[in-house]
Design a protein around this motif. Sequence first.
Motif, PDB file in Angstrom:
ATOM      1  N   VAL A 298      44.077  64.414  90.406  1.00 43.47           N
ATOM      2  CA  VAL A 298      44.671  63.291  89.674  1.00 43.47           C
ATOM      3  C   VAL A 298      46.188  63.394  89.781  1.00 43.47           C
ATOM      4  O   VAL A 298      46.778  64.409  89.388  1.00 43.47           O
ATOM      5  CB  VAL A 298      44.264  63.289  88.187  1.00 43.47           C
ATOM      6  N   ILE A 299      46.824  62.367  90.318  1.00 44.13           N
ATOM      7  CA  ILE A 299      48.284  62.315  90.398  1.00 44.13           C
ATOM      8  C   ILE A 299      48.789  61.605  89.157  1.00 44.13           C
ATOM      9  O   ILE A 299      48.623  60.401  88.984  1.00 44.13           O
ATOM     10  CB  ILE A 299      48.760  61.571  91.666  1.00 44.13           C
ATOM     11  N   ALA A 300      49.410  62.375  88.264  1.00 48.04           N
ATOM     12  CA  ALA A 300      49.955  61.847  87.005  1.00 48.04           C
ATOM     13  C   ALA A 300      51.346  62.412  86.798  1.00 48.04           C
ATOM     14  O   ALA A 300      51.706  62.848  85.713  1.00 48.04           O
ATOM     15  CB  ALA A 300      49.035  62.220  85.841  1.00 48.04           C
ATOM     16  N   SER A 301      52.142  62.369  87.857  1.00 52.31           N
ATOM     17  CA  SER A 301      53.442  63.025  87.836  1.00 52.31           C
ATOM     18  C   SER A 301      54.603  62.058  87.659  1.00 52.31           C
ATOM     19  O   SER A 301      55.732  62.329  88.092  1.00 52.31           O
ATOM     20  CB  SER A 301      53.629  63.868  89.103  1.00 52.31           C
ATOM     21  N   GLY A 302      54.341  60.932  87.012  1.00 47.69           N
ATOM     22  CA  GLY A 302      55.409  60.032  86.603  1.00 47.69           C
ATOM     23  C   GLY A 302      56.312  59.594  87.741  1.00 47.69           C
ATOM     24  O   GLY A 302      55.852  59.148  88.801  1.00 47.69           O
TER      25      GLY A 302
ATOM     26  N   VAL B 248      48.124  66.712  88.470  1.00 52.38           N
ATOM     27  CA  VAL B 248      49.519  66.996  88.779  1.00 52.38           C
ATOM     28  C   VAL B 248      50.384  66.265  87.761  1.00 52.38           C
ATOM     29  O   VAL B 248      50.487  65.043  87.786  1.00 52.38           O
ATOM     30  CB  VAL B 248      49.890  66.560  90.209  1.00 52.38           C
ATOM     31  N   GLY B 249      50.975  67.019  86.834  1.00 53.23           N
ATOM     32  CA  GLY B 249      51.811  66.434  85.798  1.00 53.23           C
ATOM     33  C   GLY B 249      51.362  66.829  84.414  1.00 53.23           C
ATOM     34  O   GLY B 249      50.231  66.531  84.017  1.00 53.23           O
ATOM     35  N   ALA B 250      52.247  67.520  83.678  1.00 49.86           N
ATOM     36  CA  ALA B 250      51.921  67.982  82.317  1.00 49.86           C
ATOM     37  C   ALA B 250      52.695  67.204  81.270  1.00 49.86           C
ATOM     38  O   ALA B 250      53.048  67.727  80.220  1.00 49.86           O
ATOM     39  CB  ALA B 250      52.211  69.478  82.182  1.00 49.86           C
ATOM     40  N   GLY B 251      52.960  65.923  81.559  1.00 50.79           N
ATOM     41  CA  GLY B 251      53.504  65.038  80.541  1.00 50.79           C
ATOM     42  C   GLY B 251      52.384  64.491  79.678  1.00 50.79           C
ATOM     43  O   GLY B 251      51.228  64.918  79.760  1.00 50.79           O
ATOM     44  N   ILE B 252      52.710  63.515  78.861  1.00 53.45           N
ATOM     45  CA  ILE B 252      51.729  62.966  77.927  1.00 53.45           C
ATOM     46  C   ILE B 252      50.535  62.362  78.663  1.00 53.45           C
ATOM     47  O   ILE B 252      49.391  62.460  78.210  1.00 53.45           O
ATOM     48  CB  ILE B 252      52.389  61.910  76.990  1.00 53.45           C
ATOM     49  N   ILE B 253      50.762  61.766  79.850  1.00 56.17           N
ATOM     50  CA  ILE B 253      49.672  61.157  80.615  1.00 56.17           C
ATOM     51  C   ILE B 253      48.736  62.235  81.150  1.00 56.17           C
ATOM     52  O   ILE B 253      47.515  62.155  81.000  1.00 56.17           O
ATOM     53  CB  ILE B 253      50.232  60.314  81.777  1.00 56.17           C
ATOM     54  N   GLY B 254      49.304  63.262  81.793  1.00 56.68           N
ATOM     55  CA  GLY B 254      48.479  64.320  82.349  1.00 56.68           C
ATOM     56  C   GLY B 254      47.723  65.087  81.286  1.00 56.68           C
ATOM     57  O   GLY B 254      46.541  65.432  81.465  1.00 56.68           O
ATOM     58  N   LEU B 255      48.369  65.361  80.151  1.00 57.86           N
ATOM     59  CA  LEU B 255      47.720  66.107  79.076  1.00 57.86           C
ATOM     60  C   LEU B 255      46.560  65.317  78.464  1.00 57.86           C
ATOM     61  O   LEU B 255      45.470  65.852  78.241  1.00 57.86           O
ATOM     62  CB  LEU B 255      48.740  66.474  78.001  1.00 57.86           C
ATOM     63  N   ALA B 256      46.814  64.038  78.174  1.00 63.98           N
ATOM     64  CA  ALA B 256      45.745  63.202  77.603  1.00 63.98           C
ATOM     65  C   ALA B 256      44.584  63.074  78.576  1.00 63.98           C
ATOM     66  O   ALA B 256      43.409  63.147  78.181  1.00 63.98           O
ATOM     67  CB  ALA B 256      46.300  61.828  77.238  1.00 63.98           C
ATOM     68  N   THR B 257      44.904  62.908  79.858  1.00 62.92           N
ATOM     69  CA  THR B 257      43.856  62.789  80.872  1.00 62.92           C
ATOM     70  C   THR B 257      43.057  64.082  80.974  1.00 62.92           C
ATOM     71  O   THR B 257      41.829  64.068  81.094  1.00 62.92           O
ATOM     72  CB  THR B 257      44.474  62.427  82.229  1.00 62.92           C
ATOM     73  N   GLY B 258      43.760  65.214  80.905  1.00 59.45           N
ATOM     74  CA  GLY B 258      43.077  66.502  80.956  1.00 59.45           C
ATOM     75  C   GLY B 258      42.072  66.671  79.835  1.00 59.45           C
ATOM     76  O   GLY B 258      40.946  67.150  80.044  1.00 59.45           O
ATOM     77  N   ILE B 259      42.451  66.287  78.643  1.00 58.46           N
ATOM     78  CA  ILE B 259      41.545  66.413  77.499  1.00 58.46           C
ATOM     79  C   ILE B 259      40.333  65.503  77.662  1.00 58.46           C
ATOM     80  O   ILE B 259      39.184  65.915  77.421  1.00 58.46           O
ATOM     81  CB  ILE B 259      42.290  66.101  76.183  1.00 58.46           C
ATOM     82  N   GLU B 260      40.562  64.254  78.077  1.00 58.27           N
ATOM     83  CA  GLU B 260      39.434  63.332  78.241  1.00 58.27           C
ATOM     84  C   GLU B 260      38.478  63.821  79.329  1.00 58.27           C
ATOM     85  O   GLU B 260      37.253  63.693  79.196  1.00 58.27           O
ATOM     86  CB  GLU B 260      39.943  61.932  78.577  1.00 58.27           C
TER      87      GLU B 260
END
Length: 426
Positions: free
Chosen positions: A258-262, A16-28
């Motif tokens: 994963v909650i990565a919604s800032g 949840v969250g398509a900021g820099i944190i969510g995007l980086a986490t998605g790739i990893e």
Amino acid sequence: MSDNTNSLVTRTVTIVGAGIIGLATGIELQRAGHKVRILDKEGIAAGASKGNAGHFASEQVFPLADPGMLPKLPGMLLDPLGPFRIQPAYFFKALPWFMRFIVNMLPGKRAHNGQAIKRLNQASIAALVELTDFCDCSDLVTLNGSLLVFEGTPLDEVTKEYHHYADAGVHVRLLSGEEVRQLEPSLSSNISHGLYFTHVGHTQDPYRLCKAFADKFIALGGEIITDELVAIDCSPMNEVNVSIRLSSGEQHWVDKLVIASGAWSKPFAKQLGHNVPLETERGYHLMMPQKSSLSRPVASYNRKFIITPMLDGTRLAGTVEFGGLKAPLVEARADCLFPHGKALLPELFADATATDGERWMGFRPSMPDSLPVLGRSDKHKNVFFSFGHQHMGLTWSAITAKLVSQEMAGKQTEIDLSDYRIDRFN
């Protein structure tokens, strides 16, 4: 490919969250073998990930809860255009957070939090370089340091600030005003000294960096859904039973969440039984179309703001305001950055005005101890968190993504997550 790896590939993770944190986490997580989708109500990098200062601030090893702030707070808070402000209508709502913030000024807590910040910072740049190389966007990362400049500050105060960083293990050099201008000739002659942080860097376009991450994520088979998470339903300690409901009315079952919604993470954490002291810092920038000759970010010790050279102009950033998620942008708080920018770059902005720039305000998720919330929920073992990065989201994006991926895989994490877990607030 082993049976274990085949099984892992079938696991679905929703972030949840398509900021820099969510995007980086998605790739990893994709690199670890997971099938991943990212959910965001506005799309890629619509918030602070787009409008931040672009500074990989690994020199910032000190918690924001500094006891030296206490005597200055009343004046700072009363100044409507000061670098740090609470909107009057929001004061009592923010008061519980500030009480926790003040507690974290105690020497023991401050030292503990500082060490936890330093551990993330020390691994952050290498992780960013590795991730941007993998995403074929290393051209968006410049590693030639940053400057903190002083205008007429007494030398003993400058020297004290230098030792403050050097004693904390930060790579820093003390420069005269002339040495500062040898590095950046366009800076004002009023600058008397500078600190040169040699092991940090910046990106010339935070949004393009996020877009490059998103492109890689999609190329690896990931899916980005533009919709809003409304509710989470999961059975405690159940490995496979997580249901999320979206504003569109759709309901999805996911294996891992994963909650990565800032700044919007608090209500989701609450639905999962966690009360976190997350508050929203409203950060401003003024994006000027003039392109400077600066080759690195320049922060002002006296003016409490930062200038970053960008591909499309020059970004002036740095003011902080507490006012929640609903109050509108205050134009004057963006515009007040312009005279500071003009003072440091007089020739660049000689014929410009603040109205030439683009005003922006975004929400930073801030914890009173200056530490992010990372790792597995202690209530739901198929739910993970990565939020609360406040001013350090860009800097910590790659390293925290790696840590969350390592824990989800059941591996020993590169950095012990004990200090960052959500149960520290129990």
